[in-house]
Design a protein around this motif. Structure first.
Motif, short mmCIF file in Angstrom:
data_model
loop_
_atom_site.label_atom_id
_atom_site.label_comp_id
_atom_site.label_asym_id
_atom_site.label_seq_id
_atom_site.Cartn_x
_atom_site.Cartn_y
_atom_site.Cartn_z
N ALA A 131 0.86 -1.18 0.00
CA ALA A 131 0.00 0.00 0.00
C ALA A 131 0.90 1.23 0.00
CB ALA A 131 -0.92 -0.02 1.22
N PHE A 132 0.32 2.41 0.22
CA PHE A 132 1.09 3.64 0.13
C PHE A 132 0.94 4.50 1.39
CE2 PHE A 132 0.97 2.21 -4.15
CZ PHE A 132 2.18 2.62 -4.68
N GLU A 133 2.00 5.20 1.70
CA GLU A 133 1.98 6.12 2.82
C GLU A 133 0.90 7.18 2.59
OE1 GLU A 133 5.92 7.68 2.89
OE2 GLU A 133 6.85 5.78 3.49
N HIS A 134 0.19 7.53 3.67
CA HIS A 134 -0.85 8.57 3.65
C HIS A 134 -2.06 8.20 2.78
CE1 HIS A 134 2.51 10.57 5.43
NE2 HIS A 134 3.14 10.76 4.29
N SER A 135 -2.20 6.92 2.50
CA SER A 135 -3.35 6.46 1.71
C SER A 135 -4.58 6.30 2.61
CB SER A 135 -3.03 5.11 1.07
OG SER A 135 -2.72 4.15 2.08
N TYR A 136 -5.73 6.13 1.98
CA TYR A 136 -6.95 5.81 2.74
C TYR A 136 -7.75 4.78 1.95
CZ TYR A 136 -11.09 6.00 5.58
OH TYR A 136 -12.12 5.64 6.40
N HIS A 137 -8.01 3.64 2.60
CA HIS A 137 -8.80 2.59 1.95
C HIS A 137 -9.97 2.13 2.79
CE1 HIS A 137 -5.80 2.44 -1.17
NE2 HIS A 137 -4.85 2.24 -0.28
N GLY A 138 -10.13 2.67 4.00
CA GLY A 138 -11.28 2.29 4.78
C GLY A 138 -11.05 2.35 6.27
N ILE A 201 -2.46 -2.29 -3.57
CA ILE A 201 -3.67 -1.46 -3.57
C ILE A 201 -3.23 -0.01 -3.66
CG2 ILE A 201 -3.79 -1.42 -1.02
CD1 ILE A 201 -6.91 -1.31 -1.43
N VAL A 202 -3.85 0.74 -4.58
CA VAL A 202 -3.39 2.09 -4.87
C VAL A 202 -4.57 2.98 -5.25
CG1 VAL A 202 -2.93 1.52 -7.30
CG2 VAL A 202 -1.73 3.46 -6.23
N GLU A 203 -4.49 4.24 -4.86
CA GLU A 203 -5.43 5.27 -5.31
C GLU A 203 -4.82 6.00 -6.50
OE1 GLU A 203 -7.22 7.56 -1.71
OE2 GLU A 203 -5.29 6.73 -1.05
N PRO A 204 -5.53 6.15 -7.60
CA PRO A 204 -5.00 6.90 -8.75
C PRO A 204 -4.70 8.36 -8.41
CG PRO A 204 -6.90 5.60 -9.39
CD PRO A 204 -6.84 5.56 -7.90
N ILE A 205 -5.47 8.90 -7.45
CA ILE A 205 -5.20 10.21 -6.86
C ILE A 205 -5.27 9.99 -5.35
CG2 ILE A 205 -5.99 12.58 -6.55
CD1 ILE A 205 -7.23 12.43 -9.34
N LEU A 206 -4.20 10.33 -4.65
CA LEU A 206 -4.17 10.13 -3.20
C LEU A 206 -5.06 11.18 -2.56
CD1 LEU A 206 -2.45 8.24 -1.25
CD2 LEU A 206 -1.11 10.28 -0.81
N GLY A 210 -3.90 14.29 1.03
CA GLY A 210 -3.54 15.63 0.57
C GLY A 210 -3.91 15.91 -0.87
N LEU A 211 -4.81 15.13 -1.44
CA LEU A 211 -5.21 15.24 -2.84
C LEU A 211 -3.98 15.42 -3.73
CD1 LEU A 211 -8.58 16.65 -3.90
CD2 LEU A 211 -6.75 16.37 -5.54
N HIS A 229 5.15 -9.56 -12.37
CA HIS A 229 5.30 -10.51 -11.26
C HIS A 229 4.00 -11.26 -10.96
CE1 HIS A 229 9.39 -9.29 -10.22
NE2 HIS A 229 9.01 -8.05 -10.48
N ASP A 230 3.01 -11.10 -11.83
CA ASP A 230 1.73 -11.80 -11.69
C ASP A 230 1.10 -11.53 -10.32
OD1 ASP A 230 -0.34 -13.37 -12.62
OD2 ASP A 230 0.51 -15.23 -11.81
N VAL A 231 1.10 -10.26 -9.94
CA VAL A 231 0.49 -9.82 -8.68
C VAL A 231 -0.70 -8.92 -9.02
CG1 VAL A 231 0.82 -8.40 -6.62
CG2 VAL A 231 2.60 -10.00 -7.33
N PRO A 232 -1.88 -9.20 -8.48
CA PRO A 232 -3.05 -8.37 -8.80
C PRO A 232 -2.95 -6.96 -8.24
CG PRO A 232 -3.59 -9.99 -7.11
CD PRO A 232 -2.23 -10.34 -7.61
N MET A 233 -3.42 -6.00 -9.03
CA MET A 233 -3.52 -4.61 -8.59
C MET A 233 -4.97 -4.28 -8.28
SD MET A 233 -2.89 -1.00 -10.61
CE MET A 233 -1.11 -0.83 -10.40
N ILE A 234 -5.21 -3.73 -7.10
CA ILE A 234 -6.52 -3.20 -6.73
C ILE A 234 -6.46 -1.69 -6.90
CG2 ILE A 234 -8.24 -2.93 -4.91
CD1 ILE A 234 -6.98 -5.39 -3.54
N CYS A 235 -7.34 -1.16 -7.72
CA CYS A 235 -7.41 0.29 -7.91
C CYS A 235 -8.60 0.81 -7.11
CB CYS A 235 -7.58 0.62 -9.39
SG CYS A 235 -7.12 2.29 -9.78
N ASP A 236 -8.32 1.63 -6.11
CA ASP A 236 -9.35 2.19 -5.24
C ASP A 236 -9.91 3.45 -5.88
OD1 ASP A 236 -10.79 3.49 -3.28
OD2 ASP A 236 -9.39 3.03 -1.66
N GLU A 237 -11.12 3.30 -6.46
CA GLU A 237 -11.79 4.43 -7.13
C GLU A 237 -12.92 4.98 -6.27
OE1 GLU A 237 -11.79 5.36 -10.91
OE2 GLU A 237 -9.72 4.70 -10.79
#
Length: 431
Positions: A131-138, A201-206, A210-211, A229-237
Motif C-alpha cells: 500500500a502507500f503512505e498517507h493512503s486511505y482505503h477504509g 492497492i493504490v489510489e490513482p489520486i491520493l 492531501g489530494l 510478477h503476476d500480482v493483482p492490482m486493486i485500484c481504489d476508485e
C-alpha cells in the motif's frame, strides 16, 4: 452552540465524528445545503464525494421512491432481485476487464476494499499487501490496517502491510519527483520479486493524504510491475472515480486496466452502497466469506443504477472536466502568496495552503479558512493537514464554481487578516 449540536454531543458516538465547524443541515438541493437556521451553503465537498450527483437528484429520488414502495426483502444475501443483478451487470459493462468477472456489492468503500484485499490473499495464498503512505482505503478490517492515514493517526498497521512513498510532484522527497518515482518503483520491484505479495492497492489520486496527483505514467509503470510478477492490482476508485476526474474512471488517465476496481461513495447517490469488480476466481471463493445481511438491498441498488445511468447519460465526466478547469483557473487567479499549489483533475481539486515565508505546510491556516468559508456560505474541508479538498457535486454550475472561488478567496484573506476566532476553530479538530 445550538440545541441540536448539544443534543448531538450528548448522544452520537465521538468515534464516528470528523468535524471542522458546527455544520447543521436540514435539507439540500443540487449543490446547495440548507442549514437549520435557513442559511444556504454552497456544497464544495459533496459529503466527501458521496453526494456526487448533488442533493435530491430527481433520478435518484425516483429510483429510491419506486424501490422502497415494494422492496422485495432487505438484501441479496439469500435471494436475488432485479436491481442487484442489474447493478452488477451495469458495472461489468462500464468497467474494463478481461475474462470471467464478478461483482461484490457492499455498503461502503471500506468493506469493498476489505473484501478485495482478503480475496487476493485467499486466491494467491500470500499475505503481504503493498500500500502507500498517507493512503486511505477504509475504516474497518484489513482495509483500515493498510490505510496510511489511519496508521499516521496511531492505528496499528496490518502486520503484513508494506507502505511505499507516494510520489508528490509539489513536495518531492528527493527534490526531483522523477527520482521519487524511480525510488518508489524500485522498492515495489524489490518487494514484488520476493514472491510474498498478495496484491498492490493504490489510489490513482491520493485523496485524504492531501489530494496528491502523481506524475503521468506512474500508475502505468506500477501496473506493469504487477503484471510482470503476476500480482493483482486493486485500484481504489471509491472517492476519485465515476466521473469526478473528468473521465469515467480515474485509472483511465494512465491507460491501465486494474485486476480489481473498488467503488463507493458517489455510487450510492448518498445511500450506503459499494462494489468491487474483479476476476471470478478471486471474488467467488471461498463461498459465504463476506456476508452483510442488507448488502445489495433493493433501495441502495436502485439508487446505484440511477447514479450510473445519470453519469453516463448526462456525460458528467465531460462536465466535470469543463467546470473543474474553470474552477481551477479561478483559484489560480487568486494569486495569493498563501496558496502554494492548485492541483487536481476535473472536479477533484486540492488547494495547498502554506507559510509564504518558508513554503512549509500551514495547517492552522487551513483550519481557519474552512471555518471562515462555512461562515461565508460554503462547505469545504481540508485533508493532509493543509490542503483544501474541493470536490463539489458533479452537477455544480459554472456560476456556482465562480462563487466558490470568491468565497475561498475571501476566506483566505479573512483568515490571514486575523478575522477568524482561533479558539472557536480549535473546538473542531478535523483530521
Amino acid at each position: 452552540m445550538s440545541t441540536l449540536y448539544q443534543r448531538d454531543e450528548a448522544v452520537i458516538a465521538g468515534i464516528e465524528k470528523l468535524r471542522f465547524f458546527p455544520l447543521e443541515v436540514r435539507s439540500g438541493l443540487g449543490s446547495t445545503l440548507v442549514s437549520t437556521d435557513g442559511r444556504e451553503l454552497l456544497d464544495l465537498s459533496a459529503t466527501w464525494t458521496a453526494s456526487g450527483l448533488g442533493h435530491g437528484h430527481p433520478a435518484v429520488v425516483e429510483a429510491v421512491s419506486r424501490a422502497i414502495r415494494s422492496a422485495p426483502g432487505a438484501g441479496g444475501l439469500s435471494a436475488v432481485h432485479p436491481d442487484s443483478v442489474g447493478l452488477a451487470e451495469d458495472l461489468l459493462a462500464l468497467v474494463p476487464g478481461v475474462g470471467e468477472r464478478r461483482v461484490y456489492l457492499g455498503h461502503a468503500g471500506s468493506d469493498a476494499n476489505d473484501v478485495a484485499l482478503r480475496a487476493c490473499r485467499h486466491a494467491t495464498g500470500r499475505r503481504t499487501v503493498i500500500a502507500f503512505e498517507h493512503s486511505y482505503h477504509g475504516g474497518v478490517g484489513v482495509a483500515m490496517g493498510v490505510s496510511g492515514v489511519h496508521v499516521d493517526a496511531g492505528v496499528r498497521p496490518d502486520p503484513d502491510a508494506v507502505f511505499l512513498p507516494y510520489p508528490n510532484p509539489y513536495r518531492p522527497d528527493d527534490g526531483d519527483v522523477r527520482a521519487d518515482v524511480a525510488r518508489c518503483l524500485e522498492l515495489a520491484e524489490q518487494h514484488l520479486a520476493g514472491g510474498t505479495i498478495a496484491c498492490v492497492i493504490v489510489e490513482p489520486i491520493l485523496s485524504d493524504g492531501g489530494l496528491i496527483v502523481p506524475p503521468d505514467g506512474f500508475l502505468a509503470k506500477l501496473h506493469a510491475l504487477c503484471r510482470r510478477h503476476d500480482v493483482p492490482m486493486i485500484c481504489d476508485e471509491v472517492k476519485m472515480g465515476l466521473g469526478r476526474p473528468g473521465t469515467l474512471h480515474a485509472f483511465e488517465h494512465d491507460g491501465v486496466v486494474p485486476d480489481i476496481v473498488t467503488f463507493g461513495k458517489v455510487l450510492g447517490g448518498g445511500l450506503p452502497l459499494s462494489a468491487a469488480v474483479g476476476p471470478a476466481e478471486m471474488l467467488d471463493h471461498p463461498p459465504a466469506a463476506a456476508l452483510l445481511t442488507t448488502a445489495g438491498n433493493p433501495v441502495s441498488t436502485a439508487a446505484g443504477r440511477a447514479v450510473l445511468a445519470t453519469i453516463v447519460g448526462d456525460d458528467l465526466p465531460q462536465r466535470a472536466a469543463k467546470v473543474g478547469a474553470l474552477l481551477a483557473q479561478g483559484l489560480h487567479a487568486l494569486n495569493d502568496e498563501h496558496i502554494g499549489d492548485v492541483r487536481g483533475r476535473g472536479l477533484a481539486i486540492g488547494l495547498e495552503l502554506i507559510d509564504p515565508g518558508t513554503g512549509e505546510r500551514n495547517p492552522q491556516l487551513a483550519a481557519e479558512v474552512v471555518y471562515r468559508a462555512w461562515q461565508l456560505g460554503a462547505v469545504v474541508y481540508y485533508v493532509g493537514g493543509n490542503v483544501l479538498e474541493i470536490t463539489p457535486p458533479l452537477v455544480i454550475t459554472e456560476a456556482e464554481a465562480g462563487r466558490a472561488v470568491e468565497i475561498i478567496g475571501a476566506a483566505i484573506a479573512d483568515a490571514v487578516a486575523g478575522r477568524v476566532n482561533s479558539e472557536e476553530v480549535a473546538r473542531y479538530a478535523g483530521w
